[in-house]
Write a protein that holds these residues in place. Structure first.
Motif, short mmCIF file in Angstrom:
data_model
loop_
_atom_site.label_atom_id
_atom_site.label_comp_id
_atom_site.label_asym_id
_atom_site.label_seq_id
_atom_site.Cartn_x
_atom_site.Cartn_y
_atom_site.Cartn_z
N THR A 85 0.85 -1.19 0.00
CA THR A 85 0.00 0.00 0.00
C THR A 85 0.89 1.24 0.00
O THR A 85 2.06 1.18 0.38
CB THR A 85 -0.91 0.06 1.24
N THR A 86 0.32 2.33 -0.43
CA THR A 86 1.10 3.56 -0.58
C THR A 86 1.65 4.04 0.78
O THR A 86 0.92 4.09 1.76
CB THR A 86 0.20 4.69 -1.13
N VAL A 87 2.92 4.37 0.79
CA VAL A 87 3.51 5.02 1.97
C VAL A 87 3.45 6.52 1.68
O VAL A 87 4.04 6.99 0.71
CB VAL A 87 4.96 4.55 2.19
N HIS A 88 2.71 7.27 2.48
CA HIS A 88 2.55 8.70 2.21
C HIS A 88 3.87 9.45 2.47
O HIS A 88 4.65 9.04 3.33
CB HIS A 88 1.46 9.28 3.11
N PRO A 89 4.10 10.56 1.73
CA PRO A 89 5.34 11.31 1.92
C PRO A 89 5.57 11.69 3.38
O PRO A 89 6.69 11.67 3.86
CB PRO A 89 5.14 12.57 1.08
N GLU A 90 4.47 12.02 4.10
CA GLU A 90 4.60 12.48 5.48
C GLU A 90 5.08 11.38 6.41
O GLU A 90 5.65 11.64 7.45
CB GLU A 90 3.25 13.01 5.99
N GLN A 91 4.80 10.11 6.05
CA GLN A 91 5.22 9.04 6.95
C GLN A 91 6.49 8.34 6.47
O GLN A 91 6.99 7.43 7.11
CB GLN A 91 4.08 8.04 7.18
N SER A 92 7.01 8.79 5.31
CA SER A 92 8.17 8.11 4.75
C SER A 92 9.42 8.30 5.61
O SER A 92 10.29 7.44 5.64
CB SER A 92 8.43 8.59 3.32
N PHE A 93 9.51 9.42 6.33
CA PHE A 93 10.70 9.67 7.16
C PHE A 93 10.80 8.58 8.23
O PHE A 93 11.83 7.93 8.37
CB PHE A 93 10.61 11.06 7.83
N SER A 94 9.70 8.33 8.95
CA SER A 94 9.76 7.32 10.01
C SER A 94 9.85 5.92 9.40
O SER A 94 10.46 5.03 9.99
CB SER A 94 8.56 7.44 10.94
N TRP A 95 9.30 5.72 8.23
CA TRP A 95 9.42 4.43 7.52
C TRP A 95 10.89 4.10 7.32
O TRP A 95 11.35 3.01 7.65
CB TRP A 95 8.69 4.52 6.17
N VAL A 96 11.63 5.06 6.78
CA VAL A 96 13.05 4.85 6.49
C VAL A 96 13.83 4.63 7.80
O VAL A 96 14.66 3.73 7.89
CB VAL A 96 13.61 6.05 5.68
N GLN A 97 13.53 5.45 8.81
CA GLN A 97 14.22 5.29 10.09
C GLN A 97 13.99 3.89 10.66
O GLN A 97 14.90 3.25 11.16
CB GLN A 97 13.71 6.33 11.11
N GLN A 98 12.74 3.44 10.60
CA GLN A 98 12.39 2.14 11.17
C GLN A 98 13.12 1.00 10.47
O GLN A 98 13.68 0.13 11.11
CB GLN A 98 10.87 1.93 11.07
N ILE A 99 13.12 1.01 9.15
CA ILE A 99 13.76 -0.07 8.40
C ILE A 99 15.28 -0.05 8.63
O ILE A 99 15.89 -1.07 8.96
CB ILE A 99 13.47 0.06 6.88
N PHE A 100 15.88 1.11 8.46
CA PHE A 100 17.34 1.16 8.45
C PHE A 100 17.96 1.08 9.84
O PHE A 100 19.15 0.82 9.97
CB PHE A 100 17.83 2.38 7.68
N SER A 101 17.17 1.31 10.88
CA SER A 101 17.76 1.21 12.21
C SER A 101 18.10 -0.23 12.56
O SER A 101 18.93 -0.48 13.43
CB SER A 101 16.81 1.80 13.25
N ASN A 102 17.48 -1.19 11.88
CA ASN A 102 17.77 -2.59 12.18
C ASN A 102 18.52 -3.31 11.06
O ASN A 102 18.70 -4.51 11.10
CB ASN A 102 16.48 -3.34 12.48
N LEU A 103 18.91 -2.57 10.03
CA LEU A 103 19.65 -3.19 8.92
C LEU A 103 21.03 -2.55 8.82
O LEU A 103 21.14 -1.33 8.88
CB LEU A 103 18.92 -2.96 7.60
N ASP A 104 22.05 -3.39 8.68
CA ASP A 104 23.39 -2.84 8.46
C ASP A 104 23.60 -2.77 6.96
O ASP A 104 23.77 -3.79 6.30
CB ASP A 104 24.43 -3.75 9.12
N CYS A 105 23.54 -1.56 6.41
CA CYS A 105 23.59 -1.42 4.95
C CYS A 105 24.92 -0.84 4.47
O CYS A 105 25.01 -0.40 3.32
CB CYS A 105 22.45 -0.54 4.48
N THR A 106 25.94 -0.83 5.31
CA THR A 106 27.19 -0.18 4.92
C THR A 106 27.80 -0.81 3.66
O THR A 106 28.34 -0.10 2.82
CB THR A 106 28.23 -0.21 6.06
N ASN A 107 27.69 -2.13 3.53
CA ASN A 107 28.25 -2.77 2.33
C ASN A 107 27.17 -3.33 1.43
O ASN A 107 27.39 -4.27 0.69
CB ASN A 107 29.21 -3.88 2.74
N CYS A 108 26.02 -2.74 1.54
CA CYS A 108 24.87 -3.32 0.84
C CYS A 108 24.51 -2.45 -0.36
O CYS A 108 24.73 -1.25 -0.37
CB CYS A 108 23.74 -3.40 1.85
N ASP A 109 23.97 -3.11 -1.36
CA ASP A 109 23.53 -2.41 -2.55
C ASP A 109 22.03 -2.18 -2.42
O ASP A 109 21.28 -3.15 -2.35
CB ASP A 109 23.79 -3.34 -3.75
N ILE A 110 21.61 -0.93 -2.32
CA ILE A 110 20.18 -0.67 -2.18
C ILE A 110 19.61 -0.32 -3.55
O ILE A 110 20.11 0.58 -4.23
CB ILE A 110 19.94 0.48 -1.17
#
Lengths: 270, 268
Positions: free
Chosen positions: B120-145
């Motif tokens: 379902t659509t993630v609204h622009p207003e909630q995308s900031f916390s969406w990104v924070q939530q996902i990336f706080s538990n993923l180590d993406c330093t060597n990852c290709d996004i």
């Protein structure tokens, strides 16, 4: 949060900060675009905040080959080599309901960075003008007390800028109770200009605002940049053969092209 | 304010009011919230963060259909989900019967690849916390996004008349850490991308992560097979080269289209 790009320093004690507000006709943002583009300022940092709506694109100031990318984000900070001018460019509106959080964060950042002076570029609804604002120059300024001490003579006498007329009321109800609101700064449509101004009052702060309406606001942006230039002398003012001053030659950024839409099929009009 | 009947009410006029911040905000302004499965939560408690080599994020229904057809299989493990615009955060669990969710899977045939599908659509207003939530538990330093999204060609600006551009077509944006690939040209100014894809890219740029965004410009509102297939060049990226695409992708795609068209009853 503010993220400084590696290799740049945040030594801005001698710097003038120029900051636009997302306001009617986006005049402040367009004026800042002209300044960054013409002075070829360097990107030195990012402002990343939950209050700014997300937006990305390719390099807004240079035409890049089709296989190159230089990402631009919602809010970025630029500076010249000698760090005398620091410019913030905000490219997206503020999330509804977060004006207060953002302006508090921004004014704290301004204070921590210890800028020499702060210039807020904005615009205000032309349909809200009072009689004496309809004719003549459309630029209005608001000075904090330390800015007034330092520069008021130059602004008002030499450059002939007009101070914003203080209003006592905005609505019929307030007109009857006008005592409480006597010296109100009334800049409708100017975004968070007043918020930042009030929170940074102890610093030398100047609001420069132009009355305008939504539309193609390039003329207003050029006018606002020209006004600022008469004071800060960012760009060499040019003169024609007879010696009379010409408007500055601002460099139009790449991102301003196609404002009236895509190219169209020319055979339509054969 | 004086009313029609003459009495004076202590309210200021809306027409000239500068502040609108006190209005009630819609529910989709509320923060997003990630929920991990029990296995993942144990792992997070032990190792701190999850690691992956590739994180593919499909931000809308077109790109979700692409991942569904070409990459996903029934054997993929569900790792967690992000709930958006759900008021009562405390009560949330993956078992909640709420559809406002983005799901994260580990791809069975290549376990170092994670896939995230925003059903379902993630609204622009909630995308900031969406990104924070996902990336706080993923180590993406060597990852290709790799972020996939779509847009309409009527929103695409170009010197070349739109009638002369073959649709659908792919455009890309990259963070400074990611070298542009040759599968398609970059998105040129004055075109911009907003909402969730922009938020992911901005986060990556600031945190110096390697991210690419591929936008599929299409001229159909209800997406069709050619639109979904426009993403195919993405599978040629070096990091995805060894990945086997589903042998029955075409069949799956037809099924997705059928399911999608059945739910659109406007022209029955």
């Amino acid at each position: 949060m503010f993220k400084l790009i590696n290799g740049y320093s945040q030594n801005w004690e001698n710097a003038s900060l120029i900051i636009p507000c997302v306001s009617v006709g986006n005049v402040g943002q367009l004026a800042v675009d002209l300044i960054i583009s013409t002075l070829d300022l360097q990107k030195v940092g990012y402002i990343y905040h939950s209050a700014i709506l997300p937006i990305v694109g390719n390099d807004p100031y240079h035409k890049l080959p089709s296989n190159q990318c230089s990402l631009t984000t919602g809010c970025e900070v630029f500076s010249n080599k000698s760090s005398t001018i620091v410019v913030v460019q905000q490219r997206a509106p503020i999330v509804k309901g977060k004006k207060e959080i953002y302006s508090t964060w921004l004014s704290d950042w301004i204070k921590e960075s210890k800028f020499k002076q702060v210039i807020i570029l904005t615009s205000s609804f032309s349909h809200e003008r009072i009689d004496q604002q309809i004719y003549g120059p459309q630029l209005r300024i608001v000075m904090s007390s330390s800015m007034e001490e330092q520069n008021s003579e130059m602004f008002l006498q030499k450059l002939k800028w007009l101070a914003l007329e203080k209003r006592s009321c905005v609505s019929p109800y307030e007109m009857e109770n006008s005592d409480s609101n006597k010296d109100m700064i009334y800049l409708p449509g100017s975004g968070i200009a007043k918020h930042i101004f009030n929170k940074c009052k102890e610093l030398p702060v100047l609001i420069m605002s132009l009355f305008c309406a939504e539309g193609d606001n390039i003329p207003e942006a050029v006018s606002l940049s020209n006004h600022l230039n008469t004071w800060l002398q960012l760009v060499e003012p040019q003169a024609d053969k007879s010696g009379s001053p010409l408007p500055c030659a601002w460099k139009i950024p790449e991102s301003w092209k196609l404002i009236y839409g895509s190219g169209f099929d020319q055979t339509l009009f054969h | 304010m004086a009313t029609f009947f003459g009495e004076i009410l202590p309210v200021s006029s809306r027409a000239v009011e500068e502040e609108d911040d006190d209005d009630d905000l819609p529910l989709y302004y509320s923060n997003s919230k990630v929920c991990w499965t029990d296995d993942v939560r144990d792992q997070l408690n032990k190792n701190g963060k999850l690691t992956c080599s590739v994180l593919m994020i499909a931000t809308d229904n077109v790109s979700c259909a692409f991942l569904e057809a070409y990459l996903r299989s029934d054997d993929d493990t569900l790792l967690g989900g992000v709930f958006c615009g759900v008021g009562d955060e405390e009560q949330l669990s993956l078992q909640s019967k709420i559809t406002k969710i983005s799901s994260i899977y580990r791809v069975a045939k290549c376990p170092s690849i994670f896939v995230c599908q925003c059903q379902t659509t993630v609204h622009p207003e909630q995308s900031f916390s969406w990104v924070q939530q996902i990336f706080s538990n993923l180590d993406c330093t060597n990852c290709d996004i790799i972020v996939l999204s779509s847009a309409l060609t009527c929103d695409y600006k170009s010197d070349v008349p739109l009638s002369e551009i073959k649709t659908p077509f792919l455009k890309a944006l990259y963070t400074d850490q990611r070298k542009p690939s040759c599968i398609c040209s970059t998105l040129e100014q004055p075109n911009i991308v907003s909402s969730l894809p922009a938020q992911i890219l901005a986060y990556s740029q600031i945190n110096e992560l390697k991210s690419s965004l591929f936008v599929c410009y299409t001229d159909v509102i209800h997406f069709d097979i050619p639109t979904v297939k426009a993403y195919l060049p993405v599978l040629k990226l070096p990091t995805l080269k060894n990945l086997q695409i589903n042998p029955d992708a075409e069949k799956k795609l037809t099924q997705i289209m059928k399911r999608n068209n059945d739910s659109s009853s406007l022209y029955l």
